[in-house]
Write a protein that holds these residues in place. Structure first.
Motif, PDB file in Angstrom:
ATOM      1  N   ASP A  40       0.929  -1.062  -0.039  1.00  0.00           N
ATOM      2  CA  ASP A  40      -0.199   0.042  -0.077  1.00  0.00           C
ATOM      3  C   ASP A  40       0.828   1.246   0.038  1.00  0.00           C
ATOM      4  O   ASP A  40       0.530   2.314  -0.637  1.00  0.00           O
ATOM      5  N   ALA A  41       1.911   1.361   0.830  1.00  0.00           N
ATOM      6  CA  ALA A  41       2.806   2.276   0.801  1.00  0.00           C
ATOM      7  C   ALA A  41       3.423   2.755  -0.469  1.00  0.00           C
ATOM      8  O   ALA A  41       3.895   3.853  -0.745  1.00  0.00           O
ATOM      9  N   LEU A  42       3.547   1.635  -1.465  1.00  0.00           N
ATOM     10  CA  LEU A  42       4.423   2.145  -2.575  1.00  0.00           C
ATOM     11  C   LEU A  42       3.170   2.542  -3.640  1.00  0.00           C
ATOM     12  O   LEU A  42       3.782   2.823  -4.813  1.00  0.00           O
ATOM     13  N   THR A  43       2.065   2.530  -3.357  1.00  0.00           N
ATOM     14  CA  THR A  43       0.928   2.787  -4.576  1.00  0.00           C
ATOM     15  C   THR A  43       1.105   4.442  -4.407  1.00  0.00           C
ATOM     16  O   THR A  43       1.242   5.255  -3.654  1.00  0.00           O
ATOM     17  N   PRO A  44       0.908   5.024  -5.643  1.00  0.00           N
ATOM     18  CA  PRO A  44       0.642   6.532  -5.882  1.00  0.00           C
ATOM     19  C   PRO A  44      -0.378   7.041  -5.123  1.00  0.00           C
ATOM     20  O   PRO A  44      -0.002   8.266  -4.668  1.00  0.00           O
ATOM     21  N   GLU A  45      -1.384   6.412  -4.640  1.00  0.00           N
ATOM     22  CA  GLU A  45      -2.531   7.057  -3.623  1.00  0.00           C
ATOM     23  C   GLU A  45      -2.060   7.115  -2.238  1.00  0.00           C
ATOM     24  O   GLU A  45      -2.722   7.690  -1.512  1.00  0.00           O
TER      25      GLU A  45
END
Length: 453
Positions: free
Chosen positions: A301-306
């Motif tokens: 999750d931390a590596l997603t753009p959002e």
């Protein structure tokens, strides 16, 4: 600039749901060139002109319910003249990552393209430039693939009606086409902001202003579509940040994604621990593995753009965390301990686990809580059900008890939950059990529940 869809009821980065549009008697289905291109793809794909004619009639008469758009799929409930509902889907090919890379280069290659997207417009030149780069945004012949509960093998009146209705949606919200092709607006515009700010050959007064517009969009600033800015948010004007970005050192690259959670070491060495140790080593090994699974998901999750735009969720309560752990399917002895420790029966824990697998803590809150809809939400839901079944005969009779809407004479129920979503339930073994993920439209949820399994 196209008008914003006034009936849009839900907006996430991977799903948009539009209220059922009013009948379209006496007017065309598409006014814009991209809406007309969509209709050409439909009419060149369908094999039977009679099915298209009946589909146009259905759409004109308002037989298409709320339209939900996801990557690669459009869904709605479409009613026959006798009121019989059918779940209908139209599938469109999603663009591969290589095509999105080319499209991003095309958009950032000219500030006007990016400005047009921010203005909710889809200019012909952008489509042409993308096509010249080998990326076809608008669907071509044979790209609209139908699926319908009526079991037709080609476009039927229901999928045709849905496709005609989608032309009206695209008229008003052209960027929905990007979501259909695989990318949500916010993720796409956030990536465009990063690329626009990093373009070395553009003048800051041109591209910087556009990057500022993307920043305002991504953070929720008010724009012409009516989105509101959170009050008193501190920050730096986007144009200033753009100029500073040219002299500050670049940020380090993000770490690569981790393919799978690691396995913790075996603590028991293959033999049971001595009883006087007072530690359940098997349970401890399971907890270590569960922590690795949770850390892996958090890193993803931390590596997603959002990630930077999504506030962190509140910590799980002990009762919620017990369900999260049980959803990892531990051995029966550990599951029994989790049930006892969380104050649930063994069957109660199984029900909670099923809810968790359908929707995490929100689904669990619907199972174990009571989210009472407002009077306005209840009236809107009743109207949606009445619209889906206009004739009294065949319309499900509903017994409403707070957030629980039970179909009289049938073992199915809807529950109203957080964010205005409707969760399906079935009566099994003397209790109501979660039966699927949520839907924004209660009529859609009911139609899916009543479809034979």
């Amino acid at each position: 600039m196209p008008a914003t869809v006034g009936g849009e009821r839900a907006l996430t980065d991977d799903e948009r749901t539009f209220e059922a549009l009013p009948p379209a008697r006496g007017q065309g289905f598409a006014r814009t060139w991209w809406g007309q291109a969509w209709l050409r793809a439909l009419e060149d794909t369908a094999l039977e002109a009679e099915q298209l004619r009946r589909g146009r009639r259905h759409a004109r008469q308002g037989a298409v319910g709320a339209v939900t758009v996801r990557p690669g799929r459009i869904t709605a409930v479409v009613r026959d003249r006798d009121g019989t509902p059918h779940r209908s889907d139209v599938l469109v090919r999603q663009l591969p990552d290589s095509d999105w890379e080319l499209l991003l280069e095309v958009i950032t290659g000219e500030a006007g393209h990016l400005a047009a997207l921010l203005d909710q417009d889809l200019p012909p030149r952008l489509i042409e430039d993308a096509a010249n780069a080998g990326v076809e945004l608008l669907p071509g012949i044979g790209e609209l693939e139908p699926e319908c509960a009526c079991d037709a093998w080609d476009h039927c009146p229901h999928t045709a009606a849905l496709s005609y209705q989608v032309a009206r949606v695209l008229d008003q919200s052209p960027l929905t086409l990007l979501l259909l092709r695989g990318r949500g607006e916010r993720a796409l515009l956030a990536e465009l902001q990063t690329r626009a700010s990093a373009e070395p050959g553009k003048r800051p007064d041109d591209l910087g202003a556009v990057a500022g517009g993307v920043s305002a969009y991504a953070t929720g600033a008010a724009d012409s579509s009516g989105r509101e800015t959170p009050a008193d948010q501190p920050g730096v004007p986007a144009e200033e940040a753009f100029v500073l970005g040219a002299i500050l050192p670049p940020l380090p690259s993000l770490p690569p994604p981790v393919s799978a959670p690691g396995r913790p070491p075996v603590l028991s060495g293959g033999s049971p621990p001595p009883s006087e140790a007072g530690v359940d080593v098997t349970a401890l090994e399971f907890l270590a593995w569960a922590a690795a699974v949770r850390a892996h998901r958090a890193l993803g999750d931390a590596l997603t753009p959002e990630h930077a735009r999504n506030p962190p969720e509140a910590p799980l309560t002990p009762a919620e965390d017990a369900v999260r752990l049980a959803a990892l399917d531990p051995e029966e002895r550990i599951a029994a301990r989790l049930a006892s420790g969380s104050g649930r029966s063994r069957v109660g824990l199984d029900r909670a686990v099923r809810a968790w697998k359908f929707g995490g803590r929100r689904a669990l809150a619907v199972l174990e809580g009571d989210w009472r809809p407002s009077a306005e939400a209840s009236a809107r839901a009743r109207a949606q059900v009445a619209t889906a079944w206009p004739e009294a005969e065949g319309r499900p009779a509903l017994r409403v008890d707070g957030s629980h809407w039970t179909v009289v004479g049938e073992e199915v129920q809807l529950r109203y939950g957080p964010r205005g979503r409707w969760w399906p339930y079935r009566w099994e073994g003397g209790a109501w059990w979660p039966a699927g993920s949520s839907e924004a439209d209660p009529a859609t949820a009911l139609a899916l529940l009543r479809t034979p399994r």
